[in-house]
Design a protein around this motif. Structure first.
Motif, PDB file in Angstrom:
ATOM      1  N   GLY A  13      34.627  61.263  52.668  1.00  0.00           N
ATOM      2  CA  GLY A  13      33.277  61.813  52.578  1.00  0.00           C
ATOM      3  C   GLY A  13      33.069  62.626  51.315  1.00  0.00           C
ATOM      4  O   GLY A  13      32.000  62.569  50.692  1.00  0.00           O
ATOM      5  N   THR A  52      27.702  55.827  59.069  1.00  0.00           N
ATOM      6  CA  THR A  52      27.223  57.144  59.481  1.00  0.00           C
ATOM      7  C   THR A  52      27.347  58.158  58.351  1.00  0.00           C
ATOM      8  O   THR A  52      26.452  58.981  58.138  1.00  0.00           O
ATOM      9  CB  THR A  52      28.003  57.642  60.716  1.00  0.00           C
ATOM     10  N   THR A  53      28.460  58.092  57.637  1.00  0.00           N
ATOM     11  CA  THR A  53      28.657  59.017  56.506  1.00  0.00           C
ATOM     12  C   THR A  53      27.630  58.756  55.409  1.00  0.00           C
ATOM     13  O   THR A  53      27.056  59.690  54.847  1.00  0.00           O
ATOM     14  CB  THR A  53      30.083  58.865  55.940  1.00  0.00           C
ATOM     15  N   THR A  56      24.224  60.209  56.133  1.00  0.00           N
ATOM     16  CA  THR A  56      24.127  61.631  55.789  1.00  0.00           C
ATOM     17  C   THR A  56      23.733  61.798  54.323  1.00  0.00           C
ATOM     18  O   THR A  56      22.900  62.636  53.976  1.00  0.00           O
ATOM     19  CB  THR A  56      25.472  62.339  56.054  1.00  0.00           C
ATOM     20  N   ILE A  59      19.956  60.932  53.691  1.00  0.00           N
ATOM     21  CA  ILE A  59      19.014  62.011  54.034  1.00  0.00           C
ATOM     22  C   ILE A  59      18.841  62.963  52.852  1.00  0.00           C
ATOM     23  O   ILE A  59      17.727  63.331  52.486  1.00  0.00           O
ATOM     24  CB  ILE A  59      19.499  62.771  55.288  1.00  0.00           C
ATOM     25  N   THR A 197      24.390  51.923  54.451  1.00  0.00           N
ATOM     26  CA  THR A 197      24.119  52.407  55.806  1.00  0.00           C
ATOM     27  C   THR A 197      23.615  51.277  56.694  1.00  0.00           C
ATOM     28  O   THR A 197      24.111  51.068  57.812  1.00  0.00           O
ATOM     29  CB  THR A 197      23.076  53.543  55.779  1.00  0.00           C
ATOM     30  N   THR A 222      34.696  60.077  62.025  1.00  0.00           N
ATOM     31  CA  THR A 222      33.340  60.092  61.463  1.00  0.00           C
ATOM     32  C   THR A 222      32.878  61.514  61.187  1.00  0.00           C
ATOM     33  O   THR A 222      32.292  61.790  60.131  1.00  0.00           O
ATOM     34  CB  THR A 222      32.353  59.400  62.429  1.00  0.00           C
ATOM     35  N   ILE A 226      31.785  63.060  57.572  1.00  0.00           N
ATOM     36  CA  ILE A 226      30.474  63.693  57.366  1.00  0.00           C
ATOM     37  C   ILE A 226      30.650  65.093  56.792  1.00  0.00           C
ATOM     38  O   ILE A 226      29.920  65.505  55.885  1.00  0.00           O
ATOM     39  CB  ILE A 226      29.686  63.732  58.687  1.00  0.00           C
ATOM     40  N   LEU A 230      29.114  66.417  53.133  1.00  0.00           N
ATOM     41  CA  LEU A 230      28.308  67.634  53.026  1.00  0.00           C
ATOM     42  C   LEU A 230      28.927  68.612  52.022  1.00  0.00           C
ATOM     43  O   LEU A 230      28.217  69.210  51.200  1.00  0.00           O
ATOM     44  CB  LEU A 230      28.171  68.296  54.399  1.00  0.00           C
TER      45      LEU A 230
END
Length: 266
Positions: A13, A52-53, A56, A59, A197, A222, A226, A230
């Protein structure tokens, strides 16, 4: 080994957050060598982790205005179909033992890991050779066009790689979006994350019903990935991505060579 695996998931990530790609290619090796999953199961789990990562990251890109939704959907219209076909139709047709070479049996699992390793080497070379100027290039004055044969071919290749190996293929997507579709670099990164994604999550949802999943493990990995993206997003605002990209490229290069060695001698 699982503790190291969760730390590696954070690294996956982190690379996505810091340099916009490359990290997802490590997901399958982490799942196979550190968590002990079978290769085909690892490629399925990777679709969930990567999808899923990447979501993120999407977004954040959307909030910053660094996302071309129309271009993402044009790519996904082709690539998602190829991902589903690869997972549901092609993979089951591949025999467990492909051929024997000098007494060495090349199995489906070994072939998958060797292909992934080759992809890692290509991704590593791409990251190592990329210059600072290429990363900071201002927006192109050309506007991208609609669907064309080159877009379809690129999207089909990305879909095949994602479906077969569980890798996002960002190192192939970003140059195509910048040099073929003429997107600015930062918008190309955000757009590629949305394509990845859609490919990964739809591919996972299409294939998951036929498998027994360890949801505790899958969601744990996961969550760590994530957390990494971040952290990478925050650090990326303060430090230059160019030296990090080159350093990570060398790391991926070494890992790719190690996987080839491991698969050929075991």
């Amino acid at each position: 080994m699982e503790i190291i695996g969760y730390m590696a998931a954070i690294l996956i990530g982190l690379s996505l957050g810091l340099i916009g790609g490359g990290g997802s290619i490590l997901t399958v090796p982490v799942l196979v060598y550190l968590f002990g999953l079978e290769t085909e199961q690892a490629t399925l789990y990777s679709l969930m982790v990567v999808g899923t990562t990447s979501l993120t990251g999407v977004i954040g890109a959307y909030k910053r205005g660094q996302l071309d939704v129309k271009m993402s959907l044009m790519y996904a219209a082709v690539s998602v179909l190829i991902v589903v076909i690869t997972r549901r139709l092609l993979l089951p047709l591949i025999p467990m033992e492909l051929f024997t070479l000098g007494g060495f049996a090349v199995t489906k699992s070994i072939a998958t890991m060797l292909l992934l390793a080759v992809l890692m080497l290509l991704a590593a070379i791409s990251m190592i050779r990329k210059k600072q100027g290429a990363i900071e290039t201002p927006a192109s004055t050309h506007q991208h066009k609609g669907i064309n044969i080159q877009l379809v071919m690129n999207a089909a290749l990305i879909g095949f790689i994602t479906g077969l190996l569980g890798a996002g293929g960002g190192f192939l997507l970003i140059p195509a979006l910048v040099f073929v579709q003429h997107l600015p670099m930062k918008k190309a990164v955000g757009t590629s994350l949305l394509i990845i994604t859609l490919n990964s999550l739809i591919g996972f949802l299409a294939d998951a019903p036929g498998h027994t999943l360890d949801w505790t493990l899958l969601l744990g990995i996961t969550a760590m990935a994530i957390l990494g993206i971040l952290l990478g997003g925050r650090l990326g605002r303060k430090i230059s991505s160019a030296p990090l990209q080159k350093g990570f490229g060398w790391f991926v290069l070494v890992m790719g060579c190690y996987i080839i060695f491991l698969e050929l001698v075991k």
